[in-house]
Write an enzyme that holds these catalytic residues in place. Sequence first.
Site, PDB file in Angstrom:
ATOM      1  N   HIS A 247       9.469  -3.446   3.374  1.00  9.13           N
ATOM      2  CA  HIS A 247       9.106  -3.635   1.961  1.00  9.13           C
ATOM      3  C   HIS A 247      10.362  -3.831   1.112  1.00  9.13           C
ATOM      4  O   HIS A 247      10.371  -4.660   0.192  1.00  9.13           O
ATOM      5  CB  HIS A 247       8.361  -2.411   1.432  1.00  9.13           C
ATOM      6  CG  HIS A 247       7.053  -2.136   2.100  1.00  9.13           C
ATOM      7  ND1 HIS A 247       6.850  -1.043   2.915  1.00  9.13           N
ATOM      8  CD2 HIS A 247       5.881  -2.807   2.080  1.00  9.13           C
ATOM      9  CE1 HIS A 247       5.605  -1.052   3.351  1.00  9.13           C
ATOM     10  NE2 HIS A 247       4.991  -2.106   2.874  1.00  9.13           N
TER      11      HIS A 247
ATOM     12  N   GLN B  96       5.761 -11.569   7.129  1.00 11.16           N
ATOM     13  CA  GLN B  96       5.230 -12.329   8.264  1.00 11.16           C
ATOM     14  C   GLN B  96       4.627 -11.407   9.326  1.00 11.16           C
ATOM     15  O   GLN B  96       3.877 -11.847  10.185  1.00 11.16           O
ATOM     16  CB  GLN B  96       6.350 -13.209   8.846  1.00 11.16           C
ATOM     17  CG  GLN B  96       5.998 -14.002  10.088  1.00 11.16           C
ATOM     18  CD  GLN B  96       4.850 -14.978   9.873  1.00 11.16           C
ATOM     19  OE1 GLN B  96       4.623 -15.460   8.759  1.00 11.16           O
ATOM     20  NE2 GLN B  96       4.102 -15.265  10.929  1.00 11.16           N
TER      21      GLN B  96
ATOM     22  N   MET C  65       0.851  -1.189   0.000  1.00  9.96           N
ATOM     23  CA  MET C  65       0.000   0.000   0.000  1.00  9.96           C
ATOM     24  C   MET C  65       0.893   1.248   0.000  1.00  9.96           C
ATOM     25  O   MET C  65       0.449   2.335   0.390  1.00  9.96           O
ATOM     26  CB  MET C  65      -0.940  -0.006   1.202  1.00  9.96           C
ATOM     27  CG  MET C  65      -1.906  -1.193   1.150  1.00  9.96           C
ATOM     28  SD  MET C  65      -3.444  -0.896   2.007  1.00  9.96           S
ATOM     29  CE  MET C  65      -2.870  -0.619   3.660  1.00  9.96           C
TER      30      MET C  65
ATOM     31  N   SER D 271       4.362   0.890   8.104  1.00 11.78           N
ATOM     32  CA  SER D 271       4.072   2.231   7.573  1.00 11.78           C
ATOM     33  C   SER D 271       3.396   3.074   8.643  1.00 11.78           C
ATOM     34  O   SER D 271       3.505   4.299   8.652  1.00 11.78           O
ATOM     35  CB  SER D 271       3.169   2.135   6.349  1.00 11.78           C
ATOM     36  OG  SER D 271       3.770   1.297   5.392  1.00 11.78           O
TER      37      SER D 271
HETATM   38  O1  PAF Z   1      -0.156  -5.898   3.462  1.00 15.12           O
HETATM   39  C1  PAF Z   1      -0.574  -4.930   2.797  1.00 15.12           C
HETATM   40  O2  PAF Z   1       0.093  -3.897   2.625  1.00 15.12           O
HETATM   41  C2  PAF Z   1      -1.961  -5.011   2.159  1.00 15.12           C
HETATM   42  O3  PAF Z   1      -2.858  -5.665   2.988  1.00 15.12           O
HETATM   43  C3  PAF Z   1      -1.923  -5.642   0.762  1.00 15.12           C
HETATM   44  C4  PAF Z   1      -1.497  -7.094   0.813  1.00 15.12           C
HETATM   45  C5  PAF Z   1      -0.998  -4.862  -0.151  1.00 15.12           C
HETATM   46  C6  PAF Z   1      -3.327  -5.616   0.145  1.00 15.12           C
HETATM   47  O4  PAF Z   1      -3.796  -4.317  -0.004  1.00 15.12           O
END
Ligand code: PAF
Length: 283
Positions: free
Chosen positions: A38, A150, A31, A188
């Site tokens: 990430h 995880q 997101m 985030s």
């Molecule tokens: O983990 C996230 O950031 C969200 O739940 C995802 C998997 C991108 C779905 O919107």
Amino acid sequence: MVQCVHSVQELRNILKPLKAAGKTVGLVPTMGALHQGHATLIATSAKENDITVVSVFVNPTQFGPTEDFDAYPRTLDSDLKVVKNAGGDIVFAPSPKEMYPSEDMTWVELTGNITKVLCGKTRPIHFRGVATVVSKLFNIVGPTNAYFGQKDAQQVEVLRRMVKDLFFDLNLRIVPIVREESGLARSSRNTYLSAEEKAAAVVLSQSLKKALEDFKAGDHNKASIIEKVTKIIQAQPLSDIEYVECYGLPGLSELKDEITAPSLLALAVRFGNTRLIDNIILE
Ligand code: PAF
């Protein structure tokens, strides 16, 4: 050079010849507001696939009416830099209209306890939104491998079940939690915390670490482990516990008195207005 595309058709046009040439594709759904957690997912995908696609989409259907959808950080320019530095190739950043073209729509919804326990108790529509958007992303990208953290342990269990039930032809790759030096799980939502709240939130990883030590030392009693974690967190005055719970893996099965390995010890705790989650696997 990272390519940023906004439409489903454009992304498919780019991926089609690559797939026809036998290239493997890794998908990292996000997101946005990308952080080191990430970056680790993206770097893992870049290592394991020829092409890495990172989706950046703040998915409206997984937020409840009183949740932080409007306030959720949107930082596409800096996200592109994170993707580039981590070795990603393509960013897919669609608009809500592109992903949800009409008000009448198809949902992907799991039945059973898996979406009702833990976060599902206070976020009843959350996992329906996640399962729906992730299904759309899987169908748009058709990845060889898809990468999730995880840290969102319940999401991981929900997606494992969905991939199995809907016969998605891909591998789910689950990457361990990335923590700050203090032990705080990267998220985030950490950007919402004041300095004081952030320092206080360290208690979450400390309490989970202690639980794992106790479990390894022979305390397998569910109530005892949960009580000890709860007490450690409650000793921190800025904390407000939503849940500390333990379920069997895989599938978040109900445990009786004994914690059988492997099990998931998971918690959600508020610091001010910020709700944080964290977990550890007891095995
Ligand atoms: O983990 C996230 O950031 C969200 O739940 C995802 C998997 C991108 C779905 O919107």
